[in-house]
Design an enzyme around this catalytic site. Structure first.
Site, short mmCIF file in Angstrom:
data_model
loop_
_atom_site.label_atom_id
_atom_site.label_comp_id
_atom_site.label_asym_id
_atom_site.label_seq_id
_atom_site.Cartn_x
_atom_site.Cartn_y
_atom_site.Cartn_z
N THR A 136 0.83 -1.21 0.00
CA THR A 136 0.00 0.00 0.00
C THR A 136 0.86 1.26 0.00
O THR A 136 1.87 1.34 0.70
CB THR A 136 -0.92 0.01 1.24
N TRP A 166 0.90 2.74 5.96
CA TRP A 166 0.04 1.89 6.78
C TRP A 166 0.61 0.46 6.86
O TRP A 166 -0.09 -0.52 6.66
CB TRP A 166 -1.40 1.85 6.25
N ILE A 167 1.90 0.37 7.16
CA ILE A 167 2.59 -0.91 7.13
C ILE A 167 2.73 -1.46 8.56
O ILE A 167 3.48 -0.91 9.38
CB ILE A 167 3.98 -0.77 6.48
N SER A 241 -1.96 -12.64 -4.10
CA SER A 241 -2.08 -13.97 -3.50
C SER A 241 -1.66 -13.95 -2.03
O SER A 241 -2.23 -14.67 -1.20
CB SER A 241 -1.24 -14.99 -4.28
N LEU A 243 -2.12 -11.33 -0.08
CA LEU A 243 -3.25 -10.71 0.61
C LEU A 243 -4.37 -11.72 0.86
O LEU A 243 -5.04 -11.66 1.90
CB LEU A 243 -3.78 -9.53 -0.21
N ARG A 247 -6.15 -12.36 4.35
CA ARG A 247 -7.60 -12.20 4.49
C ARG A 247 -8.24 -13.44 5.09
O ARG A 247 -9.22 -13.34 5.84
CB ARG A 247 -8.22 -11.92 3.12
N GLU A 367 -6.71 -4.82 3.89
CA GLU A 367 -6.74 -6.10 3.16
C GLU A 367 -7.98 -6.20 2.26
O GLU A 367 -8.59 -7.25 2.12
CB GLU A 367 -6.70 -7.28 4.13
N THR A 369 -11.21 -3.27 1.12
CA THR A 369 -12.39 -2.67 1.74
C THR A 369 -13.62 -3.54 1.48
O THR A 369 -13.61 -4.41 0.60
CB THR A 369 -12.65 -1.26 1.17
#
Length: 388
Positions: A136, A166-167, A241, A243, A247, A367, A369
């Site tokens: 991101t 945002w890490i 992949s 992410l 998720r 991850e 919205t």
């Protein structure tokens, strides 16, 4: 005689002995080590990340669903249950584990060279090394293909310039998996954080995920050898992949926060007396508790189904979107509704409801919205992409 929402759905009967043992072990860690401290960590906005990483590593929680390289090799469902127990304490603590294992470690495990795997994965599994995942950017979240971070060849080296935002784990990480645009498209790079030109300032003044390290990554003429690139990741499919792996943990994890809110609210309403009777004895209270427990149980049944699909190798990305969308949306609704039953007491740090609700506001949008996941599901249903 009372029953819990999990008992109402007989969820325990759907687990193997090993899965129950893993969940029990993580719950014991939460109850004995994490829960007594987490409200204070949240209040000050700091956590002992390195100490926690090593404790998680000793339990085999870091990269636990990966095989080889001193990883535990547990099932995906067992990993989901571990996330569930951790997030019942705090979303930030689950984030530490899921970013380490499902993003940074998974990227190296799935796309890295044998040398990269052998160098980093055993240390990361033990918690001796902490990883972060740089995808991101300040202007590119839901549209990562537009990233501006660039990697340019200079002789046999790569030189990286750009910024990530945002890490999780960024300012405490020993290694960052950074995705950048190259002449060959998007590629991933394994970046030791002591490389000159790499900095990771912490992001302060957060009102959510305060028991978590969140940072910016700044890369200014960061020079890396040729073998820093992940050889097997080409294009956006690589980071996406990763992410999906993370998720999947959220599908279980967010419902852990909901479970903790329900447990707290059931305990409170059983003892809080209004007009000379327990708050739990009123019809409207019971209607709220019944509806919330129903959504929690349905969410857990979906999570376990997705876990079985993943363990069989049949889980599809749009199914992960189903779980992430449902679990976070319903868990946030449960946290807010539970707060109403505690009244003013629900806004204090004495109870975890507002902390869970604030955290879930972040989980709702990271991850992917809710809107992105709705479009992923919509594309699967219609065959039409509505992203652009």
């Amino acid at each position: 005689m009372t029953t819990t929402p999990a008992q109402l759905f007989a969820l325990d009967s759907l687990l193997s002995d090993e899965e129950r043992d893993i969940a029990t072990t993580v719950r014991k860690l939460v109850d004995e080590r994490l829960r007594p401290e987490v409200a204070a960590w949240y209040e000050v906005g700091e956590i002992p990340a390195r100490e926690l990483a090593q404790e998680f590593g000793r339990l085999g929680l870091l990269g636990m669903h990966l095989t080889g390289y001193e990883c535990a090799g547990a099932s995906a469902t067992a990993y989901g249950l571990a996330c569930h127990e951790l997030e019942a304490c705090d979303s930030g603590l689950r984030s530490l584990v899921s970013v380490q294992g499902s993003l940074a470690m998974f990227a190296i495990w799935r796309f890295g060279s044998e040398e990269q795997k052998e160098h980093w994965l055993p240390a990361m599994a033990a918690g001796r090394a902490i990883g972060c995942f740089g995808l991101t950017e300040p202007d590119f979240g839901s549209d990562p293909a537009g990233m501006r971070t660039r990697a340019v060849r200079d002789g046999s080296d790569w030189v990286l310039n750009g910024a990530k935002m945002w890490i999780t784990n960024g300012s405490v990480a020993d290694v960052a998996v950074v995705w950048a645009q190259t002449e060959e498209g998007i590629r991933g790079f394994v970046v030791p954080t002591d490389t000159p030109g790499f900095t990771a300032p912490a992001i302060k003044n957060k009102l959510s995920l305060r028991a978590s390290v969140t940072s910016e990554l700044v890369l200014e003429e960061v020079r890396l050898p040729a073998d820093a690139m992940l050889p097997e990741a080409k294009g956006l499919s690589g980071p996406l992949s990763c992410l999906n792996e993370a998720r999947f943990g959220i599908v279980f994890g967010a419902l852990g926060a909901a479970r903790d809110c329900l447990r707290t609210t059931l305990d409170y309403t059983a003892t809080r007396r209004i007009f000379d009777r327990p708050l739990a004895g009123y019809q409207l209270s019971q209607a709220k508790l019944a509806d919330m427990s129903l959504e929690f149980g349905k969410g857990m049944l979906l999570a376990l189904h997705l876990g079985r699909l993943k363990d069989s190798g049949a889980l599809r990305p749009e199914q992960v979107s189903l779980g992430k969308l449902n679990s976070v949306r319903e868990s946030l609704t449960i946290a807010r509704e539970c707060r109403t039953l505690l009244g003013a007491a629900g806004i204090t740090g004495e109870y975890p409801l507002m902390r869970h609700a604030n955290n879930l506001e972040s989980v709702l949008t990271y991850e992917g919205t809710s809107e992105v996941h709705q479009l992923v599901i919509g594309r699967a249903l219609t065959g039409e992409s509505a992203f652009r």
